[in-house]
Design a protein around this motif. Structure first.
Motif, PDB file in Angstrom:
ATOM      1  N   CYS A 146       0.894  -1.360  -0.252  1.00  0.00           N
ATOM      2  CA  CYS A 146       0.182  -0.559   0.146  1.00  0.00           C
ATOM      3  C   CYS A 146       0.981   1.712  -0.406  1.00  0.00           C
ATOM      4  O   CYS A 146       1.342   1.076   0.702  1.00  0.00           O
ATOM      5  CB  CYS A 146      -0.914   0.002   1.264  1.00  0.00           C
ATOM      6  SG  CYS A 146      -2.112   1.369   1.283  1.00  0.00           S
ATOM      7  N   ASN A 147       0.901   2.174  -1.044  1.00  0.00           N
ATOM      8  CA  ASN A 147       1.077   3.756  -0.604  1.00  0.00           C
ATOM      9  C   ASN A 147       0.677   4.406  -0.540  1.00  0.00           C
ATOM     10  O   ASN A 147       0.918   5.874  -0.411  1.00  0.00           O
ATOM     11  CB  ASN A 147       1.906   3.681  -2.265  1.00  0.00           C
ATOM     12  CG  ASN A 147       0.514   4.090  -3.427  1.00  0.00           C
ATOM     13  OD1 ASN A 147      -0.665   4.176  -2.465  1.00  0.00           O
ATOM     14  ND2 ASN A 147       0.888   3.996  -4.778  1.00  0.00           N
TER      15      ASN A 147
ATOM     16  N   CYS B 282      -2.482   6.155  -0.549  1.00  0.00           N
ATOM     17  CA  CYS B 282      -2.610   6.767  -2.379  1.00  0.00           C
ATOM     18  C   CYS B 282      -3.806   6.945  -1.920  1.00  0.00           C
ATOM     19  O   CYS B 282      -4.470   8.402  -2.295  1.00  0.00           O
ATOM     20  CB  CYS B 282      -2.257   6.519  -3.435  1.00  0.00           C
ATOM     21  SG  CYS B 282      -4.331   5.118  -4.046  1.00  0.00           S
ATOM     22  N   SER B 283      -4.820   6.823  -0.826  1.00  0.00           N
ATOM     23  CA  SER B 283      -6.551   6.542  -0.787  1.00  0.00           C
ATOM     24  C   SER B 283      -7.188   6.793  -1.740  1.00  0.00           C
ATOM     25  O   SER B 283      -8.747   6.525  -1.027  1.00  0.00           O
ATOM     26  CB  SER B 283      -6.805   8.056  -0.069  1.00  0.00           C
ATOM     27  OG  SER B 283      -6.244   9.157  -0.394  1.00  0.00           O
TER      28      SER B 283
ATOM     29  N   CYS C 275      -9.016   3.948  -2.538  1.00  0.00           N
ATOM     30  CA  CYS C 275      -9.352   3.224  -1.841  1.00  0.00           C
ATOM     31  C   CYS C 275     -10.738   3.598  -1.290  1.00  0.00           C
ATOM     32  O   CYS C 275     -11.252   3.137  -0.657  1.00  0.00           O
ATOM     33  CB  CYS C 275      -9.454   2.252  -1.608  1.00  0.00           C
ATOM     34  SG  CYS C 275      -8.113   1.925  -0.267  1.00  0.00           S
TER      35      CYS C 275
ATOM     36  N   CYS D  51      -5.681  -0.941  -8.195  1.00  0.00           N
ATOM     37  CA  CYS D  51      -5.043  -0.694  -6.637  1.00  0.00           C
ATOM     38  C   CYS D  51      -3.905  -0.673  -6.907  1.00  0.00           C
ATOM     39  O   CYS D  51      -2.902  -1.612  -7.861  1.00  0.00           O
ATOM     40  CB  CYS D  51      -5.305  -1.478  -5.675  1.00  0.00           C
ATOM     41  SG  CYS D  51      -3.807  -1.360  -4.647  1.00  0.00           S
TER      42      CYS D  51
HETATM   43  S1  SF4 Z   1      -5.639   1.951  -3.477  1.00  0.00           S
HETATM   44 FE1  SF4 Z   1      -5.510   1.973  -1.193  1.00  0.00          FE
HETATM   45  S2  SF4 Z   1      -5.127  -0.268  -0.349  1.00  0.00           S
HETATM   46 FE2  SF4 Z   1      -4.384   0.578  -3.050  1.00  0.00          FE
HETATM   47  S3  SF4 Z   1      -2.520   1.093  -2.773  1.00  0.00           S
HETATM   48 FE3  SF4 Z   1      -4.094   3.038  -2.556  1.00  0.00          FE
HETATM   49  S4  SF4 Z   1      -5.015   3.325  -0.450  1.00  0.00           S
HETATM   50 FE4  SF4 Z   1      -3.160   1.457  -0.243  1.00  0.00          FE
END
Ligand code: SF4
Length: 149
Positions: free
Chosen positions: A17-18, A20-21, A23, A118
């Motif tokens: 997980c980076n 990035c938010s 999700c 993701c």
């Molecule tokens: S989409 Fe969600 S789970 Fe995937 S990298 Fe971004 S924060 Fe992490």
């Protein structure tokens, strides 16, 4: 007694997980429904001292999920502040799972899949059986605590 369930999982997937938010709410590609179990909303309400209907609303047709997280005007999770999850330690099961999903094929046979929307998919580390076993046990524990009305 030994459990008789079985699960399949993707054998060569890596994920990191980076933060990035993406999700944590809607994106330009999709509307995200952050579905919640009864024990998710009860735990969050107890820890945050918020009424359940302050941060979620009831939904039908998605059992065992019976609530959905409210979102802000910009389509982000009610609890996302400055791109960070403010309830990370008590976050809902569905957030613990993302970007993975578990499907029940009947007769106690389950299978994990994932979404490549993701950006953490393909990043290190490579996931092993222990990772999916841990997710699976979290799912089973949540189901044991969830009484579906
Ligand atoms: S989409 Fe969600 S789970 Fe995937 S990298 Fe971004 S924060 Fe992490």
């Amino acid at each position: 007694m030994e459990a008789s369930w079985r699960f399949e999982y993707p054998k060569h997937v890596s994920f990191g997980c980076n933060q990035c938010s993406r999700c944590c709410g809607d994106t330009e590609y999709e509307v995200r429904h952050i579905l919640l179990l009864k024990n998710d909303v009860e735990r969050i309400s107890k820890e945050t001292l918020l009424e359940i209907n302050n941060f979620s609303e009831e939904v039908t047709g998605s059992k065992p999920y019976i609530y959905e997280m409210r979102k802000t005007q910009n389509g982000k999770c009610f609890f996302l502040k400055n791109n960070l999850c403010t309830i990370y330690k008590i976050r809902p099961l569905i957030c613990r799972f993302y970007p993975f999903q578990l499907r029940n094929f009947g007769n106690n046979n389950y299978s994990f899949s994932f979404t490549d929307r993701c950006p953490g998919i393909g990043m290190k580390p490579k996931l092993n059986e222990e990772f999916f076993e841990s997710l699976f046990h979290q799912f089973m524990n949540a189901m044991e605590r969830t009484q579906i009305p």
